[in-house]
Design a protein around this motif. Structure first.
Motif, PDB file in Angstrom:
ATOM      1  N   VAL A  67     -24.075  36.930 -48.841  1.00  0.00           N
ATOM      2  CA  VAL A  67     -23.961  36.124 -47.632  1.00  0.00           C
ATOM      3  C   VAL A  67     -22.545  36.316 -47.092  1.00  0.00           C
ATOM      4  O   VAL A  67     -21.564  36.107 -47.811  1.00  0.00           O
ATOM      5  CB  VAL A  67     -24.239  34.635 -47.894  1.00  0.00           C
ATOM      6  CG1 VAL A  67     -24.130  33.841 -46.593  1.00  0.00           C
ATOM      7  CG2 VAL A  67     -25.608  34.442 -48.525  1.00  0.00           C
ATOM      8  N   LEU A  68     -22.464  36.724 -45.846  1.00  0.00           N
ATOM      9  CA  LEU A  68     -21.179  36.935 -45.192  1.00  0.00           C
ATOM     10  C   LEU A  68     -20.706  35.617 -44.598  1.00  0.00           C
ATOM     11  O   LEU A  68     -21.233  35.160 -43.585  1.00  0.00           O
ATOM     12  CB  LEU A  68     -21.323  37.994 -44.094  1.00  0.00           C
ATOM     13  CG  LEU A  68     -20.090  38.257 -43.231  1.00  0.00           C
ATOM     14  CD1 LEU A  68     -18.963  38.851 -44.072  1.00  0.00           C
ATOM     15  CD2 LEU A  68     -20.447  39.181 -42.062  1.00  0.00           C
ATOM     16  N   GLY A  69     -19.736  35.003 -45.241  1.00  0.00           N
ATOM     17  CA  GLY A  69     -19.121  33.797 -44.701  1.00  0.00           C
ATOM     18  C   GLY A  69     -17.894  34.179 -43.889  1.00  0.00           C
ATOM     19  O   GLY A  69     -16.996  34.860 -44.400  1.00  0.00           O
ATOM     20  N   LEU A  70     -17.837  33.770 -42.646  1.00  0.00           N
ATOM     21  CA  LEU A  70     -16.746  34.123 -41.745  1.00  0.00           C
ATOM     22  C   LEU A  70     -15.949  32.885 -41.357  1.00  0.00           C
ATOM     23  O   LEU A  70     -16.507  31.801 -41.191  1.00  0.00           O
ATOM     24  CB  LEU A  70     -17.299  34.767 -40.464  1.00  0.00           C
ATOM     25  CG  LEU A  70     -17.995  36.114 -40.627  1.00  0.00           C
ATOM     26  CD1 LEU A  70     -18.708  36.481 -39.323  1.00  0.00           C
ATOM     27  CD2 LEU A  70     -16.993  37.198 -41.008  1.00  0.00           C
ATOM     28  N   GLY A  71     -14.643  33.076 -41.201  1.00  0.00           N
ATOM     29  CA  GLY A  71     -13.816  31.957 -40.784  1.00  0.00           C
ATOM     30  C   GLY A  71     -12.566  32.420 -40.074  1.00  0.00           C
ATOM     31  O   GLY A  71     -12.157  33.581 -40.158  1.00  0.00           O
ATOM     32  N   PHE A  72     -11.946  31.488 -39.358  1.00  0.00           N
ATOM     33  CA  PHE A  72     -10.711  31.740 -38.611  1.00  0.00           C
ATOM     34  C   PHE A  72      -9.613  32.136 -39.590  1.00  0.00           C
ATOM     35  O   PHE A  72      -9.079  33.224 -39.537  1.00  0.00           O
ATOM     36  CB  PHE A  72     -10.352  30.486 -37.819  1.00  0.00           C
ATOM     37  CG  PHE A  72      -9.227  30.662 -36.845  1.00  0.00           C
ATOM     38  CD1 PHE A  72      -9.441  31.312 -35.645  1.00  0.00           C
ATOM     39  CD2 PHE A  72      -7.979  30.155 -37.111  1.00  0.00           C
ATOM     40  CE1 PHE A  72      -8.404  31.463 -34.726  1.00  0.00           C
ATOM     41  CE2 PHE A  72      -6.937  30.298 -36.214  1.00  0.00           C
ATOM     42  CZ  PHE A  72      -7.144  30.963 -35.014  1.00  0.00           C
ATOM     43  N   GLY A  73      -9.303  31.272 -40.521  1.00  0.00           N
ATOM     44  CA  GLY A  73      -8.455  31.587 -41.659  1.00  0.00           C
ATOM     45  C   GLY A  73      -7.075  32.126 -41.320  1.00  0.00           C
ATOM     46  O   GLY A  73      -6.723  32.360 -40.172  1.00  0.00           O
TER      47      GLY A  73
END
Length: 316
Positions: free
Chosen positions: A99-105
């Protein structure tokens, strides 16, 4: 719950920073033990130097059934096209397990609005698949590419609902989980990270929790998030009030910790990723992960797919 998103990671998983600084052989051994214990999902961040997609690929290659979630892959280090290509390969090579979790980070970016930046990145991420002919080989693997967005505020949660399989949250209280579920609706996936500490002495527990939370009280995005959660200047000053640290880090005896973790499930989380803190540098969290497996996971150990939003009964 397995709704329209098609995601099913089990009710509880492991979230860890440990593998950011361990050698490959040690990581492989730990991952295989976690899988043997029956943990269905493993969440890893991108913070201390490990590149998110190669890290996920190594963890997937080191296991047979474990789902691996990027929690999160930052949107800044990679072009969206490269992220798409890497995630597509993992979806094809390990069907249903990445699962590709994306964030600003990352560091604060003055003048950059996180919502607009994420929406633009998703636009770029979707371009290769929409091209005719497709811009990359095998654009539609047997198990589709799945993604989550790190989301806290209402608008980012709406974006996660509308343009991803759902949302993942980090360092939130149970009340936020209920609010997030209301915004996401019944079908979008909601995963919640929560820190736990196996320490019963209040003074020692809160000191360790404050040490863990210190960095998050020094960044404007996290401070804004905590204010949206209802914490005041008094709560966020001097390392955090007792109320703040008790909400964000569940500490105490195992039974009390387990009961509090189930609070997120009752509030609407599909999955809770448990982060063990308080482990000394150079030591392993495996003893704590074994204890949590005994309390949170069904017996015998299971494969990575289970169903049902409500958590399993807590074992004594």
């Amino acid at each position: 719950m397995t709704g329209q998103h098609g995601l099913d990671l089990g009710t509880f998983g492991i979230y860890t920073f440990d593998f950011e600084h361990q050698p490959a052989a040690g990581i492989r051994d730990a991952v295989q033990e976690l899988e043997g214990l029956g943990w269905p999902a493993l969440w890893v961040p991108e913070l201390l130097g490990r590149e998110a997609l190669t890290h996920a690929g190594f963890l997937l290659a080191s296991s047979r059934r474990l789902s691996v979630v990027n929690g999160i892959a930052q949107i800044w280090p990679r072009r969206a096209r490269s992220t798409y290509g890497a995630a597509l390969l993992l979806a094809d090579a390990y069907p249903g397990r990445h699962v590709l979790g994306l964030g600003f980070g990352g560091e604060p970016r003055p003048g950059v609005k996180p919502l607009a930046a994420m929406a633009a990145y998703l636009d770029q991420l979707d371009e290769p698949a929409a091209a005719d002919p497709p811009a990359l080989p095998n654009p539609r693997p047997a198990t589709p590419l799945r993604r989550l967005l790190a989301a806290y505020g209402p608008k980012m949660l709406e974006l996660a609902r509308d343009r991803a399989d759902g949302a993942q949250t980090y360092h939130v209280n149970v009340a936020h989980t209920a609010q997030a579920r209301e915004i996401l609706g019944p079908d979008a996936f909601l995963a919640v990270e929560h820190a736990v500490l196996f320490e019963s002495d209040p003074a020692r527990a809160r000191a360790a929790a404050r040490a863990h939370l210190r960095g998050y009280l020094e960044t404007p995005y996290n401070i804004a998030k905590f204010r949206r959660l209802g914490y005041t200047d008094d709560d966020l000053g001097a390392g955090g009030s007792d109320r703040f640290v008790d909400d964000l880090v569940f500490w105490g005896e195992p039974d009390a910790i387990i009961r509090k973790l189930h609070g997120h499930v009752t509030a609407g989380a599909d999955h809770v990723a448990v982060q063990v803190i308080g482990v000394e540098p150079g030591e392993s969290a495996l003893p704590h992960w074994r204890l949590l497996a005994e309390a949170l996971l069904p017996t015998p150990p299971r494969a990575h797919t289970v169903s049902g939003r409500s958590g399993p009964a807590v074992r004594a």
